[in-house]
Design an enzyme around this catalytic site. Structure first.
Site, short mmCIF file in Angstrom:
data_model
loop_
_atom_site.label_atom_id
_atom_site.label_comp_id
_atom_site.label_asym_id
_atom_site.label_seq_id
_atom_site.Cartn_x
_atom_site.Cartn_y
_atom_site.Cartn_z
N ASP A 36 17.11 -15.85 19.58
CA ASP A 36 17.04 -16.72 18.40
C ASP A 36 15.84 -16.29 17.55
O ASP A 36 14.74 -16.07 18.06
CB ASP A 36 16.87 -18.18 18.85
CG ASP A 36 17.15 -19.15 17.71
OD1 ASP A 36 18.12 -19.93 17.84
OD2 ASP A 36 16.41 -19.13 16.71
N GLN A 99 23.65 -28.95 13.67
CA GLN A 99 24.14 -27.57 13.58
C GLN A 99 23.79 -26.98 12.22
O GLN A 99 23.97 -27.63 11.18
CB GLN A 99 25.67 -27.53 13.79
CG GLN A 99 26.23 -26.10 13.87
CD GLN A 99 27.73 -26.08 14.14
OE1 GLN A 99 28.41 -27.11 14.16
NE2 GLN A 99 28.26 -24.88 14.36
N HIS A 105 27.83 -21.42 18.98
CA HIS A 105 26.84 -20.72 19.82
C HIS A 105 26.24 -21.71 20.81
O HIS A 105 26.09 -22.89 20.52
CB HIS A 105 25.74 -20.08 18.98
CG HIS A 105 25.12 -21.02 18.00
ND1 HIS A 105 25.72 -21.32 16.80
CD2 HIS A 105 23.99 -21.76 18.05
CE1 HIS A 105 24.97 -22.20 16.15
NE2 HIS A 105 23.92 -22.49 16.89
N HIS A 107 22.84 -22.50 22.84
CA HIS A 107 21.41 -22.22 22.97
C HIS A 107 21.02 -22.27 24.44
O HIS A 107 21.44 -23.18 25.17
CB HIS A 107 20.56 -23.32 22.29
CG HIS A 107 20.74 -23.46 20.83
ND1 HIS A 107 19.84 -22.96 19.92
CD2 HIS A 107 21.70 -24.07 20.09
CE1 HIS A 107 20.22 -23.27 18.69
NE2 HIS A 107 21.34 -23.95 18.76
P1 5GP Z 1 22.23 -24.46 15.27
O1 5GP Z 1 21.27 -25.31 14.50
O2 5GP Z 1 23.40 -24.08 14.39
O3 5GP Z 1 22.63 -25.02 16.59
O4 5GP Z 1 21.43 -23.14 15.63
C1 5GP Z 1 21.38 -22.01 14.84
C2 5GP Z 1 20.30 -21.14 15.43
O5 5GP Z 1 20.42 -19.85 14.89
C3 5GP Z 1 18.89 -21.64 15.11
O6 5GP Z 1 18.19 -21.85 16.32
C4 5GP Z 1 18.30 -20.53 14.26
O7 5GP Z 1 16.93 -20.32 14.53
C5 5GP Z 1 19.14 -19.34 14.62
N1 5GP Z 1 19.30 -18.38 13.56
C6 5GP Z 1 19.57 -18.62 12.24
N2 5GP Z 1 19.70 -17.48 11.56
C7 5GP Z 1 19.53 -16.47 12.45
C8 5GP Z 1 19.55 -15.05 12.34
O8 5GP Z 1 19.77 -14.48 11.29
N3 5GP Z 1 19.35 -14.35 13.49
C9 5GP Z 1 19.11 -14.96 14.69
N4 5GP Z 1 18.90 -14.17 15.74
N5 5GP Z 1 19.07 -16.30 14.83
C10 5GP Z 1 19.28 -17.05 13.72
#
Ligand code: 5GP
Ligand code: ZN
Length: 142
Positions: A36, A99, A105, A107
């Site tokens: 992440d 999200q 995805h 975590h």
């Molecule tokens: P969500 O909030 O959708 O559950 O988590 C999305 C995750 O993706 C976040 O923890 C954020 O830090 C990560 N993330 C967002 N953009 C990128 C990226 O371009 N590359 C990577 N490796 N992680 C990302």
């Protein structure tokens, strides 16, 4: 980014296709695991199906099975590399649940006792650090 994001505009699809960079830990025909970029804790990694599906309700059963199996392997690697007190497995569905990337995805976040809890980190991680972590996790992944 919004909740109608499709594969063409999806950052995770870009990473999977190699059009955007990421520090990869593991990859097979169904899934990819990468670090992440805004880790909630050192070692924070994401397990992502290659086939675009917005959330839990858009992922094939076979991909969900592969993700769940991978979570055990990644969990063992996280334990071996970071020796955390615990590991949080988190998965957010919909903006209301927090999200922010609308490609399913999971975590996996190492946790230390007494530290404040969170899914999203505030700061972009250093690339060299993420590269080192990804390499160590890849070696420990089995
Ligand atoms: P969500 O909030 O959708 O559950 O988590 C999305 C995750 O993706 C976040 O923890 C954020 O830090 C990560 N993330 C967002 N953009 C990128 C990226 O371009 N590359 C990577 N490796 N992680 C990302
Ligand atoms: Zn996608």
């Amino acid at each position: 980014m919004d909740e109608t994001m499709d594969a063409a505009s999806c950052i995770f699809c870009a990473i999977i296709a190699g059009r955007a960079p990421a520090h990869r830990v593991y990859e097979d025909e169904r899934i990819v695991i990468f670090m992440d970029l805004f880790p909630a804790h050192e070692g924070h990694a994401l397990i992502v199906p290659k086939r675009h599906g917005e959330n839990l309700f858009g992922v094939e059963d076979e991909d969900l099975e592969a993700i769940m199996r991978a979570s055990v392997s990644l969990g063992k690697a996280l334990r071996a590399v970071f020796a955390p007190d615990g590991i949080a497995v988190m998965q957010l569905n919909g903006a209301a649940a927090g999200q922010t990337v609308f490609h399913y995805h999971m975590h996996m976040i190492p946790r230390m006792a007494g530290e404040p809890f969170g899914v999203h980190g505030k700061n972009r991680a250093d690339d060299a650090r993420l590269a080192d972590q990804a390499a160590r996790l890849a070696t420990a992944y089995a």
